[in-house]
Design a protein around this motif. Sequence first.
Motif, PDB file in Angstrom:
ATOM      1  N   ARG A 216       6.719  30.387 -31.445  1.00 39.35           N
ATOM      2  CA  ARG A 216       7.967  30.330 -32.218  1.00 39.35           C
ATOM      3  C   ARG A 216       8.950  31.348 -31.637  1.00 39.35           C
ATOM      4  O   ARG A 216       8.601  32.504 -31.396  1.00 39.35           O
ATOM      5  N   ALA A 217      10.156  30.901 -31.432  1.00 33.98           N
ATOM      6  CA  ALA A 217      11.161  31.785 -30.852  1.00 33.98           C
ATOM      7  C   ALA A 217      11.312  33.032 -31.715  1.00 33.98           C
ATOM      8  O   ALA A 217      11.446  32.932 -32.939  1.00 33.98           O
ATOM      9  N   PRO A 218      11.283  34.226 -31.102  1.00 34.08           N
ATOM     10  CA  PRO A 218      11.428  35.457 -31.894  1.00 34.08           C
ATOM     11  C   PRO A 218      12.683  35.472 -32.762  1.00 34.08           C
ATOM     12  O   PRO A 218      12.675  36.002 -33.876  1.00 34.08           O
ATOM     13  N   GLU A 219      13.763  34.865 -32.267  1.00 32.30           N
ATOM     14  CA  GLU A 219      15.013  34.842 -33.034  1.00 32.30           C
ATOM     15  C   GLU A 219      14.840  34.043 -34.332  1.00 32.30           C
ATOM     16  O   GLU A 219      15.431  34.384 -35.368  1.00 32.30           O
ATOM     17  N   LEU A 220      14.013  32.964 -34.279  1.00 31.32           N
ATOM     18  CA  LEU A 220      13.769  32.179 -35.489  1.00 31.32           C
ATOM     19  C   LEU A 220      12.941  32.970 -36.489  1.00 31.32           C
ATOM     20  O   LEU A 220      13.180  32.908 -37.701  1.00 31.32           O
ATOM     21  N   VAL A 221      11.949  33.707 -35.988  1.00 38.77           N
ATOM     22  CA  VAL A 221      11.135  34.525 -36.880  1.00 38.77           C
ATOM     23  C   VAL A 221      11.984  35.615 -37.520  1.00 38.77           C
ATOM     24  O   VAL A 221      11.889  35.882 -38.726  1.00 38.77           O
ATOM     25  N   ALA A 222      12.841  36.239 -36.734  1.00 42.71           N
ATOM     26  CA  ALA A 222      13.730  37.269 -37.284  1.00 42.71           C
ATOM     27  C   ALA A 222      14.646  36.675 -38.348  1.00 42.71           C
ATOM     28  O   ALA A 222      14.913  37.307 -39.389  1.00 42.71           O
ATOM     29  N   ALA A 223      15.113  35.448 -38.116  1.00 49.43           N
ATOM     30  CA  ALA A 223      15.952  34.786 -39.122  1.00 49.43           C
ATOM     31  C   ALA A 223      15.139  34.489 -40.381  1.00 49.43           C
ATOM     32  O   ALA A 223      15.646  34.599 -41.506  1.00 49.43           O
ATOM     33  N   ASP A 224      13.858  34.121 -40.208  1.00 49.69           N
ATOM     34  CA  ASP A 224      12.988  33.894 -41.369  1.00 49.69           C
ATOM     35  C   ASP A 224      12.818  35.178 -42.182  1.00 49.69           C
ATOM     36  O   ASP A 224      12.769  35.138 -43.417  1.00 49.69           O
ATOM     37  N   VAL A 225      12.704  36.300 -41.483  1.00 46.88           N
ATOM     38  CA  VAL A 225      12.602  37.583 -42.186  1.00 46.88           C
ATOM     39  C   VAL A 225      13.899  37.863 -42.947  1.00 46.88           C
ATOM     40  O   VAL A 225      13.872  38.241 -44.127  1.00 46.88           O
ATOM     41  N   ARG A 226      15.018  37.644 -42.302  1.00 51.34           N
ATOM     42  CA  ARG A 226      16.314  37.891 -42.937  1.00 51.34           C
ATOM     43  C   ARG A 226      16.513  36.990 -44.159  1.00 51.34           C
ATOM     44  O   ARG A 226      17.106  37.404 -45.160  1.00 51.34           O
ATOM     45  N   ASP A 227      15.975  35.769 -44.090  1.00 49.35           N
ATOM     46  CA  ASP A 227      16.141  34.811 -45.179  1.00 49.35           C
ATOM     47  C   ASP A 227      15.020  34.882 -46.217  1.00 49.35           C
ATOM     48  O   ASP A 227      14.926  34.007 -47.086  1.00 49.35           O
ATOM     49  N   ASP A 228      14.140  35.883 -46.109  1.00 53.79           N
ATOM     50  CA  ASP A 228      13.041  36.081 -47.057  1.00 53.79           C
ATOM     51  C   ASP A 228      12.046  34.916 -47.070  1.00 53.79           C
ATOM     52  O   ASP A 228      11.413  34.634 -48.087  1.00 53.79           O
ATOM     53  N   ALA A 229      11.908  34.242 -45.943  1.00 50.69           N
ATOM     54  CA  ALA A 229      10.860  33.231 -45.811  1.00 50.69           C
ATOM     55  C   ALA A 229       9.571  33.853 -45.295  1.00 50.69           C
ATOM     56  O   ALA A 229       8.475  33.382 -45.607  1.00 50.69           O
ATOM     57  N   VAL A 230       9.694  34.904 -44.497  1.00 47.79           N
ATOM     58  CA  VAL A 230       8.557  35.594 -43.889  1.00 47.79           C
ATOM     59  C   VAL A 230       8.787  37.090 -44.063  1.00 47.79           C
ATOM     60  O   VAL A 230       9.920  37.568 -43.890  1.00 47.79           O
ATOM     61  N   THR A 231       7.736  37.816 -44.415  1.00 45.71           N
ATOM     62  CA  THR A 231       7.868  39.264 -44.545  1.00 45.71           C
ATOM     63  C   THR A 231       7.743  39.936 -43.180  1.00 45.71           C
ATOM     64  O   THR A 231       7.267  39.344 -42.213  1.00 45.71           O
ATOM     65  N   VAL A 232       8.161  41.193 -43.133  1.00 45.93           N
ATOM     66  CA  VAL A 232       8.043  41.982 -41.902  1.00 45.93           C
ATOM     67  C   VAL A 232       6.590  42.055 -41.457  1.00 45.93           C
ATOM     68  O   VAL A 232       6.275  41.918 -40.260  1.00 45.93           O
ATOM     69  N   ALA A 233       5.665  42.232 -42.430  1.00 47.47           N
ATOM     70  CA  ALA A 233       4.244  42.360 -42.087  1.00 47.47           C
ATOM     71  C   ALA A 233       3.696  41.074 -41.487  1.00 47.47           C
ATOM     72  O   ALA A 233       2.955  41.098 -40.493  1.00 47.47           O
ATOM     73  N   THR A 234       4.040  39.917 -42.061  1.00 50.07           N
ATOM     74  CA  THR A 234       3.542  38.645 -41.537  1.00 50.07           C
ATOM     75  C   THR A 234       4.198  38.304 -40.217  1.00 50.07           C
ATOM     76  O   THR A 234       3.560  37.720 -39.323  1.00 50.07           O
ATOM     77  N   ALA A 235       5.461  38.656 -40.053  1.00 47.08           N
ATOM     78  CA  ALA A 235       6.116  38.438 -38.762  1.00 47.08           C
ATOM     79  C   ALA A 235       5.339  39.139 -37.660  1.00 47.08           C
ATOM     80  O   ALA A 235       5.137  38.588 -36.564  1.00 47.08           O
ATOM     81  N   ARG A 236       4.890  40.330 -37.950  1.00 46.00           N
ATOM     82  CA  ARG A 236       4.161  41.109 -36.943  1.00 46.00           C
ATOM     83  C   ARG A 236       2.747  40.564 -36.739  1.00 46.00           C
ATOM     84  O   ARG A 236       2.314  40.332 -35.608  1.00 46.00           O
ATOM     85  N   ALA A 237       2.016  40.341 -37.844  1.00 47.99           N
ATOM     86  CA  ALA A 237       0.599  39.975 -37.731  1.00 47.99           C
ATOM     87  C   ALA A 237       0.397  38.548 -37.246  1.00 47.99           C
ATOM     88  O   ALA A 237      -0.480  38.278 -36.413  1.00 47.99           O
ATOM     89  N   ALA A 238       1.180  37.606 -37.772  1.00 50.45           N
ATOM     90  CA  ALA A 238       0.958  36.194 -37.449  1.00 50.45           C
ATOM     91  C   ALA A 238       1.780  35.722 -36.267  1.00 50.45           C
ATOM     92  O   ALA A 238       1.335  34.870 -35.495  1.00 50.45           O
ATOM     93  N   TYR A 239       3.006  36.255 -36.113  1.00 50.46           N
ATOM     94  CA  TYR A 239       3.918  35.776 -35.069  1.00 50.46           C
ATOM     95  C   TYR A 239       4.065  36.737 -33.899  1.00 50.46           C
ATOM     96  O   TYR A 239       4.687  36.384 -32.890  1.00 50.46           O
ATOM     97  N   GLY A 240       3.561  37.963 -34.040  1.00 49.58           N
ATOM     98  CA  GLY A 240       3.758  38.939 -32.982  1.00 49.58           C
ATOM     99  C   GLY A 240       5.209  39.311 -32.793  1.00 49.58           C
ATOM    100  O   GLY A 240       5.653  39.587 -31.676  1.00 49.58           O
ATOM    101  N   VAL A 241       5.965  39.343 -33.871  1.00 45.65           N
ATOM    102  CA  VAL A 241       7.401  39.647 -33.807  1.00 45.65           C
ATOM    103  C   VAL A 241       7.669  40.942 -34.564  1.00 45.65           C
ATOM    104  O   VAL A 241       7.225  41.116 -35.706  1.00 45.65           O
ATOM    105  N   VAL A 242       8.398  41.832 -33.926  1.00 42.37           N
ATOM    106  CA  VAL A 242       8.774  43.110 -34.532  1.00 42.37           C
ATOM    107  C   VAL A 242      10.230  43.000 -34.974  1.00 42.37           C
ATOM    108  O   VAL A 242      11.126  42.803 -34.150  1.00 42.37           O
ATOM    109  N   ALA A 243      10.444  43.080 -36.282  1.00 43.46           N
ATOM    110  CA  ALA A 243      11.797  42.970 -36.824  1.00 43.46           C
ATOM    111  C   ALA A 243      11.917  43.857 -38.052  1.00 43.46           C
ATOM    112  O   ALA A 243      10.938  44.114 -38.750  1.00 43.46           O
TER     113      ALA A 243
END
Length: 734
Positions: free
Chosen positions: A574-601
């Motif tokens: 998944r594109a990191p920019e999409l994951v960051a947008a999910d975090v911004r939109d409260d679809a994904v938490t910071v912790a899940t972005a890191r653990a499941a997607y490997g995205v730091v935001a």
Amino acid sequence: MTELAAPTGAYQYERQTVDPVTFEVIRHRLLAITDEQGAALAAVSGSPLVNEATDFNTGLYRAGGEVAAMGQTVIFHAASCSQMVKHVIADCEDDPGIGEGDVFVVNSPYKGALHAPDMGLLAPIFHDGERIAWTGAACHQLDVGGMVKGSFCSAATDVRQEAMLLPPMKLIDGGELRSDVWNMITGMSRLPMNLGLDMKGMLAANNVAQKRLGELIDRYGVDVVLSVMDELMDLSERRLRSRLRELPDGVFAARTYLDHDGHEDKLHPIEVTLTKTGDQLSFDYSASSPQARGFVNCTYTGLLAGVYAGVLPLLAHDLPWTEGIFRPIEVIAPPGLICSAEWPAPVSQGPLGAMWLTETTATEVLSKLVSTSPDHIVEAQASPSGGPDIFTVDGLNQHGEPATGVMLDQTMSGGGAYAHRDGLSPQGHRNIIAGKAPNVESLELIMPVLYLHRRLLADTPGAGRNRGGQSSGAAYMVHDVDSFRVLAACHGYTVPTAPGLWGGLPAATNVHRLYRDTDVRAKLAAGELVTEIDQLSVSEQLLSAKPPVFEFGHDDVYEWGPQGGGGWGDPLLRAPELVAADVRDDAVTVATARAAYGVVADADGTLDADATAALREEILTARRAWPAAQEPLTLDAAAGRTLAPVGDQLSIVELDGERYWACDCGSAFAHAHENPKLRLGTALAEPADLGTRVTFHAEIEVRRSACTSCGRLHFAEVARHDDPPLFDVRVEVA
């Protein structure tokens, strides 16, 4: 299951060749009749389960009970109403007889109903004194007796404890209402007025169908109308068989686990093996658990309903929904399983229990099947929500009236992801295709509750290259009454029952929490807007998946959040920019972005691209070192030819006359006849690796399997500790 006898009193007509224009006019008129039936039912009933949840269906059936046209609401009833008609014919043809003007009532789950609250009214349709068809309507009743109000009986061990049970019996005889039968039925309900209105609504629906079909026959002739009905069934069958011939043959499997049967928190596996051969499908549920002690079982009718609810939207989305769809389908399950229960097993939660999981497993194996075709993979979907919660109110409402009913927020669940897009947020239940999200104000008007919040919940979707859809959750407090009683029950609290596909992760588990003796009223009285539980002083009472009925008190708060949809594909894609947008939109938490997607935001969705690239490489390095049960092959797939895709990350390739599993990195790592998971690196996931809303039963683990050459994640399997890896895709290619 024993086949029901064919009808003996049906009209034998002469099949006509109908011109295409007339055929289309009649076809659409038949569908319009089922829509008008639904409108009549809703107008008379007034029940929120009809008008808000659309928990009903209508239909027209041929003389033997075959589906000629069905309403587009709850598709579980595609099997149910048809089976009810067949049981009426089998039980009543000779005694008391089936005559013009008769209406039969059925709610026994061992005679075609899904469970006792899903009552059906079935009426034969006659022309010139001969039976030509049937019409039927079924809808969920607020109460049909039994141990508890609402008739979801979590303490039951016998179906006779759950409700009044009506085998096929005449409610109307030759056009005359049997008031003794009517009074007996309504007298067994704690809400006789509501039940009476629902029955009148179903009578109105059937009257509409009889009148409109009669008008159609007057215009075109009985033989022409019946010819269109039968040709529609044949057309559906031909087109589905043609579609099946376009797909590779193979064997596909799925397995899930129902946690807690109302008595014990033990796991009940539900497992299906789909065999596709030519233009036939065989769903074999024989490896499923024996029937449970508690109310989570379904009968064979429920098993058919679950399978059909998987087939219709996925394989037959653009075909007429008639009996012809079911002709190429075989459903196997010996009597006495959790999904083919024998009398007198309790089944009152069956549609939300075993039946629901037969649908999700049927959807999973069908999605695996169509994932092997480049032309049809677009229809494949990761699992939608695998467990709808219930919150049944029992008491008086703020108007002093009996309040027995189900809060309907659980209908707002997330959809499974696809190969080409994320799941819908929320999608709603897949088997309720006309479902509506009930208005907060509508529910507060008839129920003694005040909403503190209703909103989409972060981390309910399964992670993936395309993530699942979010579910909506809610929190309530008591309003304008001192207290009421609640039955809350589901499954999927400690087992992820909405799995992902092709490396996609399962969605969150269900969550429900009861907070006692809060200071919510003091906060509100002080003018504070309360939307978060952490604003309150609380004492949490832990709830099992199926707690006994409890008192919901004046200062209590209840919070729940259903599962979302499963993910599709490796989350690291998944594109990191999409994951960051999910975090911004409260679809994904910071912790899940890191653990499941490997995205730091950051919490505001600001992406740290360098840290993300480093973390993802670290995860891939770790995956490449995961141990495999058998030494992976290391052949160059690019030197061969692709025979069939398996999802969009795997394929079957041919090299030097031999066939192999290949990753899209170009590595052929296993023989095609082997379970590929045995030659992939495998590691167990912690709940936090999947998301912040995931809980594991003590007997459950999630196994992630990845390519040892590139680290690509291909499978995430939910399994008991001692279960062997499921060999879930075996493709036969020419």
